[in-house]
Enzyme design. Sequence first.
Site, PDB file in Angstrom:
ATOM      1  N   GLU A 197       0.834  -1.195   0.000  1.00 13.65           N
ATOM      2  CA  GLU A 197       0.000   0.000   0.000  1.00 13.65           C
ATOM      3  C   GLU A 197       0.873   1.252   0.000  1.00 13.65           C
ATOM      4  OE1 GLU A 197      -4.024  -1.518   2.295  1.00 13.65           O
ATOM      5  OE2 GLU A 197      -2.355  -0.831   3.538  1.00 13.65           O
ATOM      6  N   GLU A 226      10.596  -2.024   6.693  1.00 13.19           N
ATOM      7  CA  GLU A 226      11.710  -1.283   7.287  1.00 13.19           C
ATOM      8  C   GLU A 226      12.721  -0.965   6.179  1.00 13.19           C
ATOM      9  OE1 GLU A 226      14.550   0.579   8.660  1.00 13.19           O
ATOM     10  OE2 GLU A 226      12.973   0.235  10.148  1.00 13.19           O
ATOM     11  N   CYS A 282      -0.800   6.323  10.384  1.00 12.53           N
ATOM     12  CA  CYS A 282       0.447   5.737  10.879  1.00 12.53           C
ATOM     13  C   CYS A 282       0.189   4.424  11.617  1.00 12.53           C
ATOM     14  CB  CYS A 282       1.117   6.741  11.819  1.00 12.53           C
ATOM     15  SG  CYS A 282       2.666   6.160  12.514  1.00 12.53           S
TER      16      CYS A 282
END
Length: 344
Positions: free
Chosen positions: A92, A158, A330
């Site tokens: 996404e 990450e 977030c």
Amino acid sequence: MPKYPLLGMTLTELQSVTKDLGMPAFAAKQIASWLYDKKVTSIDEMTNLSLKHRELLKGEYDLGISAPVDEMRSVDGTVKYLYQVSDNHFVEAVYIPDEDRATLCVSSQVGCKMNCKFCMTGKQGFTASLTANQILNQIAALPEWDKLTNVVMMGMGEPLDNLDEVLKALHILTASYGYGWSPKRITLSSVGLRKGLQRFIEESECHLAISLHSPFPSQRSELMPAERAFSIKEMVDLLKNYDFSKQRRLSFEYIVFKGVNDSLIYAKELLKLLRGLDCRVNLIRFHAIPGVDLEGAGMETMTSFRDYLTSHGLFTTIRASRGEDIFAACGMLSTAKQEESNKN
């Protein structure tokens, strides 16, 4: 037979392509210009290449640009796009328009290994790292591309765990032969990995945001297992070796959890931890996710926390929350449902 994508190739790689196909040496720069500057939608549009050379190129390569396969729109204008990166895998990206800027939150992996307690991507687990092509495609195929002003590597995954491909994508974004963006328009967010942090700082000029969330190592390791491998104290000591006093920005992200990390003792410890660093702190509201027993602090608490830090010399902001109603805020990105449905 699948074709190789041109999007995500450096100038050096494009020079190898043109050499192998018997094209003139200058053709690599022409292809780069069509691809990254003029943003063509097909090789046929590269009209300063001869028809013969375009046909040769099409025989083995395509642009490597794929439109989003789905989208969700928030009441606040935020748009979450779903990109298919392989037969069974998805990521996404989130487009966040504002009055004077438009930001795209880009993913670097399908899932994530970091397993942060408060993040849905971590709950999904890790599936695969993205290529530079798959990272850049989130930008190149964005319907609002012409309005885009900023990119943040804060989506799924990450970035420092996929550093080769991330650095390659950032290089193409900022290179004169590529998109030609200023590094000051790009921010990479990381939990902080020992093996990648120093390399990123030295090889890229983009802004850096570190996920902090607690100044106390024992608590931070509960929230973020990566603390056990590379402590926030070691990270800060490393960061002090570099100059962030000029145009490059260093920031620390701090999700404020009710009754967990929102009291004065935490603010004081943050000041102590970050003393001597030219940086800022971004306070973020926690967005509830299934199966996680954490709750976001109220705005009054966050405002008091911000004011205390700012009054003691640490510039602090409260980041506006966007896209919560479409699970685009977030910590809320996940393609677990799509991944699972494609297995069946």
